[in-house]
Design an enzyme around this catalytic site. Sequence first.
Site, PDB file in Angstrom:
ATOM      1  N   ASP A 257       6.878   2.085  -6.326  1.00 26.10           N
ATOM      2  CA  ASP A 257       7.190   0.671  -6.216  1.00 26.10           C
ATOM      3  C   ASP A 257       8.680   0.500  -6.565  1.00 26.10           C
ATOM      4  O   ASP A 257       9.358   1.425  -7.029  1.00 26.10           O
ATOM      5  CB  ASP A 257       6.280  -0.187  -7.102  1.00 26.10           C
ATOM      6  CG  ASP A 257       6.148  -1.604  -6.544  1.00 26.10           C
ATOM      7  OD1 ASP A 257       7.027  -2.023  -5.780  1.00 26.10           O
ATOM      8  OD2 ASP A 257       5.177  -2.293  -6.887  1.00 26.10           O
TER       9      ASP A 257
HETATM   10  C1  NOJ Z   1       7.259  -4.862  -5.370  1.00 23.44           C
HETATM   11  C2  NOJ Z   1       5.786  -5.042  -5.139  1.00 23.44           C
HETATM   12  O1  NOJ Z   1       5.073  -4.757  -6.321  1.00 23.44           O
HETATM   13  C3  NOJ Z   1       5.225  -4.187  -4.024  1.00 23.44           C
HETATM   14  O2  NOJ Z   1       3.914  -4.621  -3.744  1.00 23.44           O
HETATM   15  C4  NOJ Z   1       6.088  -4.231  -2.800  1.00 23.44           C
HETATM   16  O3  NOJ Z   1       5.539  -3.411  -1.789  1.00 23.44           O
HETATM   17  C5  NOJ Z   1       7.497  -3.778  -3.165  1.00 23.44           C
HETATM   18  N1  NOJ Z   1       8.046  -4.666  -4.166  1.00 23.44           N
HETATM   19  C6  NOJ Z   1       8.427  -3.730  -1.965  1.00 23.44           C
HETATM   20  O4  NOJ Z   1       8.746  -4.988  -1.540  1.00 23.44           O
END
Ligand code: NOJ
Length: 714
Positions: A257
């Site tokens: 993430d």
């Molecule tokens: C943070 C989020 O937790 C995740 O779900 C997402 O895919 C990523 N950012 C990328 O945008």
Amino acid sequence: MSRIDTLIARMTLPEKLGQLTMTASSYTVTGPVIAGDSTQSIIDGTIGNLLNMVGPGPVHEMQRLAVEKSRLGIPLLIGLDIIHGHRTLFPIPLAEAGIFDEDLWERTAREAAREGAADGLAMTFAPMLDVSRDPRWGRTAEGPGEDSWLNARIAQAKVRGFQGNDLSSPEAMAACAKHFVAYGAVTAGREYAAVDISDRTLHEVYLPGFAAAVRAGVATLMPAFTDLNGVPMTAHIPLLRDWLRVEMGFDGVIVTDYNAIAELIKHGVAADLVDAAVLALKAGVDIDMMADAYRKGLPVALEQGRVTMEEIDTSVRRVLRLKEELGLFDDPYRRGTTQEPAALIAERHTLAREVARKSIVMLKNERDTLPLPTAAKSLCVIGPLADAHTEMKGPWWGAGEHEPAVSVLAGLRAALPQTDIRHAPGVAINSDDESGIEAAVALCDGVDAVLLCLGERASMSGEAASRATPALPGRQQALAEAVIARARALGIPVIAILFSGRPLVVPWLSEHADALLAAWFLGVEAGNAIADVLTGHASPSGRTPMSWPRVIGQIPIFFGQRPSGRPMNPADYYTSKYHDVDNTPLYDFGHGLTYGRFCYDELRVEPQRVREQDTLKISVNLRNDGAREAEETVFLFTRAKVSPVTRPLLELKGYAKLRLKPGEAGSVELSLPATDLRYLGPDLQPVFEAGQVEILVGPSAEQTGLLRQTIELS
Ligand code: NOJ
């Protein structure tokens, strides 16, 4: 030598680490962290993957830099969050979970993938598979709700939908099962907080969705930001390596993430980026999204002998293999070359309307308040969400930020052109100003019904949107009280329509409104879909995938609780209960009324004595005693009576649907392989134990509404 091995043999360390790095491009949607230098880095081959780009123009422009200008010409992998539609926004995943329709779950993912691919994208960070039993957590909006069996079914449908059966198709995208694992169990529903759960809960509740996604062939997976029982998921060797890679055989790409490797420092398990990079690589994490820890940390770690070139190569190989499977080496521009015809986009809107309509959950409908009488000459549509077309889109907009969406007011005006439809917002969604209430109340005089559109702003759910008080924000309660008091005095029915990314705590509204609809966030066709249901063109059929609490103190509340040794008994002081509220939810999992009235009888289960190789045939008779045709969803639960470990009070094992005309009778058949009656024994290994199992069938998880029969396993 294969193309990939040849490439790896030629790659320098910086080029390898480039393949293990994903960064926001200069066309970033969110704030750039290491994005500034991406153009030159792509040419240098030191950035191999991008996120947050939209549109075939920019995507192909970046791809051209990688393919034509970099030394090895390795194409970029470009991904974006497509959580509930890309340009055509569908209902939020929590709403869509409640349609209980695998074909539609798959089709919305398929259409989202086609739209995303038409924008040049090859990867999406979906499906989100975080079971959650806590409406305080805003990300409930993105997920499947409270049940792990349901989650697993959705996981498979979504992976099939996004990926199709050929990843190299110009219409397919690599899916990403996220967030691994148990993110939905954050402490007190507070975003990004620690997770502490038992091994049993992990294996019974949180892992099955990911196991299902892996079995369906999901190409990528994302560890959660959170820690689990003290180990951050981005560095979780027992789960990422031993369970996922070894036990489940997942050899796809693990992508972190956003900035998660660097956050290992804040978690307190790494002293610096080098430490953090070592931890993540050792756990089998392939792509570093936005932390720049691999590029900065791994060269040092390699020199210090803390990681090996083989470990780096293993991850590089996985990334290159994914690019190969996506067909990017053969034709990096295969996605986004043709514009989608208008007819296709129109068809997608028809699908969005169908799914939105089916996602609406009618929680209450006293004295058949709904559908609206055809003779209604005037309606009053009140509330801050009545004319809020942008809010209808929900918390993840994908590339649909500028797409038009239909508000309730617009949908009703289109559906009822002859009706006098008055409107006043009354209050804003989340402000202290009550000055508009009086005017809104005054509008009610002389109308046939009042529609009260209340709830959250879309951005009040989703990521970083926990709410300690998941109730009506601002002064909406005051508005509801004033409007309902006036309507009572005038003898006019009030229909409340709730918009939210979670079950809201609304006991007063539920008691005093004549009808109550959960409309979640339904996407671009929201208003039309709501009008379809209000006017009776469609009978509501959605079922809530989460229990609705009566009060915040009941949270977490879910049907799969384990029994107490002292089950609730109002007559016995020392039993499991509250002094100030019932144990039961306001609305149970699976609850959702229709315009029909279904009566259940004659539950039949064959055979009665069951061996592991058998398949149970379960059927139940239904009759529609209502005045309208409707579709009923029938749930199948089980309960193991005596086993070496405590089993939940109910376990969901299936569902079926039946559409019946008024007065019509029919039956539904469910088949249940006896192997599905296995459970995890004391050592967490699946066992099929002799003993009694109760089979329960009915319209929701509400215990008193279930028909039951006991069978004998041998
Ligand atoms: C943070 C989020 O937790 C995740 O779900 C997402 O895919 C990523 N950012 C990328 O945008």
